[in-house]
Structures are given as structure tokens and as C-alpha cells.
Design a protein around this motif. Structure first.
Motif, PDB file in Angstrom:
ATOM      1  N   GLY A  55       0.836  -1.198   0.000  1.00  0.00           N
ATOM      2  CA  GLY A  55       0.000   0.000   0.000  1.00  0.00           C
ATOM      3  C   GLY A  55       0.867   1.243   0.000  1.00  0.00           C
ATOM      4  O   GLY A  55       2.049   1.179   0.354  1.00  0.00           O
ATOM      5  N   SER A  56       0.291   2.376  -0.409  1.00  0.00           N
ATOM      6  CA  SER A  56       1.040   3.644  -0.322  1.00  0.00           C
ATOM      7  C   SER A  56       1.380   3.934   1.117  1.00  0.00           C
ATOM      8  O   SER A  56       2.343   4.643   1.418  1.00  0.00           O
ATOM      9  N   ASP A  57       0.552   3.417   2.023  1.00  0.00           N
ATOM     10  CA  ASP A  57       0.768   3.688   3.436  1.00  0.00           C
ATOM     11  C   ASP A  57       2.150   3.229   3.896  1.00  0.00           C
ATOM     12  O   ASP A  57       2.773   3.874   4.729  1.00  0.00           O
ATOM     13  N   TYR A 109      -5.393  13.927   3.432  1.00  0.00           N
ATOM     14  CA  TYR A 109      -5.392  12.511   3.777  1.00  0.00           C
ATOM     15  C   TYR A 109      -4.813  12.312   5.189  1.00  0.00           C
ATOM     16  O   TYR A 109      -3.792  12.915   5.532  1.00  0.00           O
ATOM     17  N   TYR A 147      -0.707  10.836   6.698  1.00  0.00           N
ATOM     18  CA  TYR A 147       0.579  11.532   6.865  1.00  0.00           C
ATOM     19  C   TYR A 147       0.786  11.855   8.342  1.00  0.00           C
ATOM     20  O   TYR A 147       1.850  11.633   8.904  1.00  0.00           O
ATOM     21  N   CYS A 173      -1.340  16.194  -1.377  1.00  0.00           N
ATOM     22  CA  CYS A 173      -2.209  15.206  -2.003  1.00  0.00           C
ATOM     23  C   CYS A 173      -2.965  15.907  -3.128  1.00  0.00           C
ATOM     24  O   CYS A 173      -3.690  16.871  -2.888  1.00  0.00           O
ATOM     25  N   ASN A 221      -7.635  14.651  -1.063  1.00  0.00           N
ATOM     26  CA  ASN A 221      -8.657  13.964  -0.292  1.00  0.00           C
ATOM     27  C   ASN A 221      -8.780  14.733   1.029  1.00  0.00           C
ATOM     28  O   ASN A 221      -7.753  14.928   1.693  1.00  0.00           O
ATOM     29  N   ASP A 258       1.132  13.042  -3.526  1.00  0.00           N
ATOM     30  CA  ASP A 258       0.339  11.813  -3.461  1.00  0.00           C
ATOM     31  C   ASP A 258      -0.743  11.866  -4.544  1.00  0.00           C
ATOM     32  O   ASP A 258      -1.681  12.647  -4.468  1.00  0.00           O
ATOM     33  N   ALA A 303      -2.902   9.444  -5.565  1.00  0.00           N
ATOM     34  CA  ALA A 303      -3.769   8.260  -5.489  1.00  0.00           C
ATOM     35  C   ALA A 303      -4.930   8.343  -6.492  1.00  0.00           C
ATOM     36  O   ALA A 303      -5.422   7.312  -6.970  1.00  0.00           O
ATOM     37  N   TYR A 304      -5.339   9.566  -6.817  1.00  0.00           N
ATOM     38  CA  TYR A 304      -6.529   9.753  -7.676  1.00  0.00           C
ATOM     39  C   TYR A 304      -6.177  10.258  -9.070  1.00  0.00           C
ATOM     40  O   TYR A 304      -7.040  10.735  -9.795  1.00  0.00           O
ATOM     41  N   THR A 349      -1.112   4.402  -6.520  1.00  0.00           N
ATOM     42  CA  THR A 349      -1.601   3.184  -5.864  1.00  0.00           C
ATOM     43  C   THR A 349      -2.452   2.366  -6.826  1.00  0.00           C
ATOM     44  O   THR A 349      -2.993   2.912  -7.790  1.00  0.00           O
ATOM     45  N   SER A 406      -5.000   0.935  -5.512  1.00  0.00           N
ATOM     46  CA  SER A 406      -6.214   0.799  -4.692  1.00  0.00           C
ATOM     47  C   SER A 406      -7.442   1.502  -5.271  1.00  0.00           C
ATOM     48  O   SER A 406      -8.551   1.206  -4.855  1.00  0.00           O
ATOM     49  N   LYS A 407      -7.267   2.443  -6.169  1.00  0.00           N
ATOM     50  CA  LYS A 407      -8.413   3.242  -6.624  1.00  0.00           C
ATOM     51  C   LYS A 407      -8.773   2.907  -8.073  1.00  0.00           C
ATOM     52  O   LYS A 407      -9.637   2.087  -8.313  1.00  0.00           O
ATOM     53  N   ARG A 436      -3.317  -4.482  -1.659  1.00  0.00           N
ATOM     54  CA  ARG A 436      -2.301  -3.652  -0.995  1.00  0.00           C
ATOM     55  C   ARG A 436      -1.061  -3.494  -1.872  1.00  0.00           C
ATOM     56  O   ARG A 436      -0.057  -4.168  -1.694  1.00  0.00           O
ATOM     57  N   LEU A 437      -1.131  -2.631  -2.850  1.00  0.00           N
ATOM     58  CA  LEU A 437       0.060  -2.320  -3.624  1.00  0.00           C
ATOM     59  C   LEU A 437       0.125  -0.830  -3.920  1.00  0.00           C
ATOM     60  O   LEU A 437      -0.712  -0.282  -4.630  1.00  0.00           O
ATOM     61  N   GLY A 438       1.144  -0.203  -3.341  1.00  0.00           N
ATOM     62  CA  GLY A 438       1.379   1.218  -3.566  1.00  0.00           C
ATOM     63  C   GLY A 438       2.690   1.410  -4.299  1.00  0.00           C
ATOM     64  O   GLY A 438       3.576   0.558  -4.235  1.00  0.00           O
TER      65      GLY A 438
HETATM   66  C1  LIG Z   1      -6.824   5.950  -0.872  1.00  0.00           C
HETATM   67  C2  LIG Z   1      -5.594   6.770  -0.744  1.00  0.00           C
HETATM   68  C3  LIG Z   1      -4.346   6.172  -0.783  1.00  0.00           C
HETATM   69  C4  LIG Z   1      -4.199   4.697  -0.987  1.00  0.00           C
HETATM   70  O1  LIG Z   1      -3.455   4.111  -0.027  1.00  0.00           O
HETATM   71  P1  LIG Z   1      -3.091   2.554  -0.196  1.00  0.00           P
HETATM   72  O2  LIG Z   1      -2.342   2.306   1.057  1.00  0.00           O
HETATM   73  O3  LIG Z   1      -2.240   2.447  -1.434  1.00  0.00           O
HETATM   74  O4  LIG Z   1      -4.367   1.809  -0.321  1.00  0.00           O
HETATM   75  C5  LIG Z   1      -3.216   6.958  -0.712  1.00  0.00           C
HETATM   76  N1  LIG Z   1      -3.331   8.288  -0.598  1.00  0.00           N
HETATM   77  C6  LIG Z   1      -4.525   8.893  -0.558  1.00  0.00           C
HETATM   78  C7  LIG Z   1      -4.609  10.355  -0.483  1.00  0.00           C
HETATM   79  C8  LIG Z   1      -5.692   8.151  -0.611  1.00  0.00           C
HETATM   80  O5  LIG Z   1      -6.882   8.774  -0.548  1.00  0.00           O
END
Ligand SMILES: *Cc1c(COP(=O)(O)O)cnc(C)c1O
Length: 340
Positions: free
Chosen positions: A82-84, A108, A111, A149, A153, A173, A175-176, A200, A202-203, A211-213
Motif C-alpha cells: 500500500g502507499s501507506d 489525507y 501523513y 495530495c 482527499n 500523493d 492516489a486519484y 496506488t 487501490s483506486k 495492498r500495492l502502492g
Molecule cells: C486511498 C488513498 C491512498 C491509498 O493508499 P493505499 O495504502 O495504497 O491503499 C493513498 N493516498 C490517498 C490520499 C488516498 O486517498
């Protein structure tokens, strides 16, 4: 910033860290054809289950695929659980005692959580009314990382980012990014060695459960992230499934979500309790609605879960609504109409 200045921001004990050396890093694998080896080096179980061997610690095959999709060299790609995971590793790589990270609010949540876990100070500065960075958004002499971001978000808009304003690490970031026509910041990696771009699966790729960032940066920064990551952070199953999923073309699904975003925004504006639908470059809408807290609770009773952001700064009476399938969006619209 020059790459040398970027490397000088790395915590000294990590610059010199001797990383874990996995069993298969310790000899020349090209000596014999790979499947001819007998592996008695890693205390694996020799009987084939499909998963009895440790995964490739550097995910070579998967990175090759990501490289061709994103048009970024494989040595500028880091893959995380994940990006996390990338967010946490970036903080640990650059921030020590007394250092801080700079973030806008609202943004988000990870952070701040990641900085808090690492006992790193968070300097938060409010965005402007239209969710842009204020003039005063500036790092200080102890700021090591700025997290931006974009699309943001929970507001959904792109930030107007001027990389030359920052003399520290800047994490953008994205993600979108697949839900906007704006170009990615990855195009600026050559010009700005202090830039790290996060994306990511994830979206837009619909693989949140996998879980892949991804982090994109200069090769020197990627090497350092590789050095401090858990050696086998991406499982074999994840690598295989991600590789298979990335062969597919996700553009029609992304287009469908974008057109539903437009339709949902237009339909929401017809409901009299809805005061504002913020413009979105993401797969969600931030919506200002009378008595948001109550609407949230009533939607739950109707079996619909949205995100209550009404207690978040600049988001008074706001709900964040993810774009669903056309049927799901219709159910949401009916529920909101019948309550208004
Ligand atoms: C959903 C989201 C992510 C995704 O995180 P993952 O760990 O890759 O699922 C990352 N950054 C932002 C701002 C998000 O909204």
C-alpha cells in the motif's frame, strides 16, 4: 535542490545502514539457469505448494510492467504494501528527533498518523477556502518532508503546486491521478530530485484489497527506500495477481466512474437540502448538505455508508461520497431525495 542536497537530508544512521541480506542476494544467480538450482539456503519448505519459496524482494517482473505502463525506468520505482508503507518509510528515512513534516489541512489522514507513530512533529496549515495552498504554506529549517495530495482527499480538487518553493522532500500523493486529465508529477522527477510521487493500485485499478502502492523518485532515493524496507514486503501472491491485473485495460472502467461523477454531481444539485457540490478530479464528491450529521445517520439506516467529514476543518456540513455503480448512485439519490 541537487541530488547531493537531497541525500544530505537522509538520517545519517540510515545512509550508512547495512541492510538485511536475503539468502538469494548473496550469490550470482546467473551462474546456473534459475530453475536448475537446488535451494537449500533460506530454510524454506522444499515441497511445492505454489508459495513455498520467498518472493522476489525487488519485484523485478512487476516493476518491469509498471515501468512500461507509467513510462518510468524500473530503478525509479519502489513498491510498497500500500502507499501507506511508502509514507511511513519516507518519514523514517528523512525525519529524526526535532524534525517535522508539513501538511495542509484538510488532507489525507495517514501523513499525520504515520508522523505521530514515529514521534515526528506535524506542522499543519489550513488550505484556503477553495482548498488551495496559502502563501504562508512554507517549510521551516527543520521541515524534512512536505506531503501534498493532488487531487486532494477529501476536497477532490487538484492543488496548484510550485515545486521550486520547497527546499525539502516533496511528496505528491497522486492516489486519484487516473480520474483527472491533468498530467502526473512523475514528468518532473528529472528536474526535481527532491520529488517523490505516490500512486496506488487501490483506486483506479480496483485492487484495494491487494495492498500495492507505488513510489516514483530518483534512483538514489529508491535505493534508500529499498534498503530500509522489510525484505519481503510484497508477497508472491500480490506480485502475481498485480502483474496479471496490470495486463488489463482499466480505461473504460475509469471513464465510467468519471461519467457517473458528472451525472451524480448534477443530480445532487437538484436536491434542495444540498448547498454545494465541490468540483472533483477524483472518484468522490465533497457535498455540503443541511444537517450533514443527521443525513449521515439516516443514510446508514437506509443501508448506505458515506464519509461524514462535517467536523473537519473547512468541511462544515460536508459528506464525502465515493462514486458507486450507477445503481448504487441511484439508491443514494433516492434516499437523499426522500429525506429532503
Ligand atoms: C486511498 C488513498 C491512498 C491509498 O493508499 P493505499 O495504502 O495504497 O491503499 C493513498 N493516498 C490517498 C490520499 C488516498 O486517498
Amino acid at each position: 535542490m541537487k541530488i547531493e542536497e537531497v541525500l544530505s537530508l537522509v538520517r545519517p544512521h540510515l545512509r550508512d545502514l547495512q541492510p538485511y541480506s536475503s539468502a538469494r542476494d548473496e550469490f550470482d544467480q546467473s551462474a546456473v539457469e534459475k530453475n536448475k538450482f537446488i535451494y537449500l539456503d533460506a530454510n524454506e519448505n522444499p515441497f511445492d505448494t505454489g508459495y513455498n519459496r520467498y518472493p522476489d524482494p525487488y519485484q523485478h517482473d512487476l516493476k518491469k510492467k509498471v515501468s512500461s505502463i507509467k513510462d518510468i525506468p524500473a530503478n525509479q520505482i519502489f513498491l510498497g504494501n500500500g502507499s501507506d508503507e511508502a509514507i511511513d518509510l519516507i518519514i523514517r528515512l528523512f525525519c529524526g528527533e526535532g524534525d517535522n513534516i508539513l501538511i495542509p489541512t484538510p488532507t489525507y489522514g495517514m501523513y499525520k498518523v504515520s508522523a505521530d507513530i514515529n514521534n515526528i512533529t506535524v506542522k499543519a496549515q489550513s488550505l484556503t477556502e477553495n482548498f488551495q495552498l496559502p502563501q504562508s504554506f512554507q517549510p521551516d529549517e527543520r521541515t524534512r518532508v512536505v506531503f501534498l495530495c493532488s487531487p486532494n482527499n477529501p476536497s477532490g480538487n487538484l492543488l496548484d503546486i510550485h515545486l521550486q518553493n520547497f527546499n525539502c522532500i516533496v511528496v505528491v500523493d497522486e492516489a486519484y491521478i487516473d480520474f483527472t486529465s491533468n498530467p502526473s508529477f512523475t514528468k518532473k522527477l528529472d528536474q526535481f530530485p527532491n520529488l517523490i510521487v505516490l500512486q496506488t493500485l487501490s483506486k483506479a485499478w480496483g485492487l484495494a484489497g491487494l495492498r500495492l502502492g507505488m513510489a516514483f523518485a530518483r534512483p538514489e532515493v529508491i535505493s534508500l527506500l529499498n534498503k530500509i524496507k522489510p525484505p519481503y514486503n510484497i508477497s508472491s501472491a500480490t506480485q502475481q495477481i498485480a502483474l496479471k491485473e496490470l495486463q488489463k485495460d482499466n480505461t473504460s472502467i475509469v471513464q465510467k466512474i468519471i461519467s457517473e461523477r458528472t451525472r451524480l454531481a448534477n443530480e445532487l444539485l437538484k436536491i434542495k437540502t444540498i448547498k454545494k457540490v465541490y468540483p472533483s478530479d477524483a472518484n468522490f464528491l465533497l457535498v455540503k448538505i443541511d444537517d450533514a450529521g443527521n443525513v449521515y445517520t439516516n443514510l446508514i439506516i437506509d443501508g448506505i455508508v458515506v464519509r461524514d467529514r462535517s467536523r473537519v476543518k473547512l468541511c462544515d456540513d460536508c459528506l464525502r461520497i465515493t462514486i458507486g455503480t450507477p445503481e448504487e448512485n441511484n439508491r443514494l439519490l433516492e434516499a437523499l431525495k426522500s429525506a429532503s
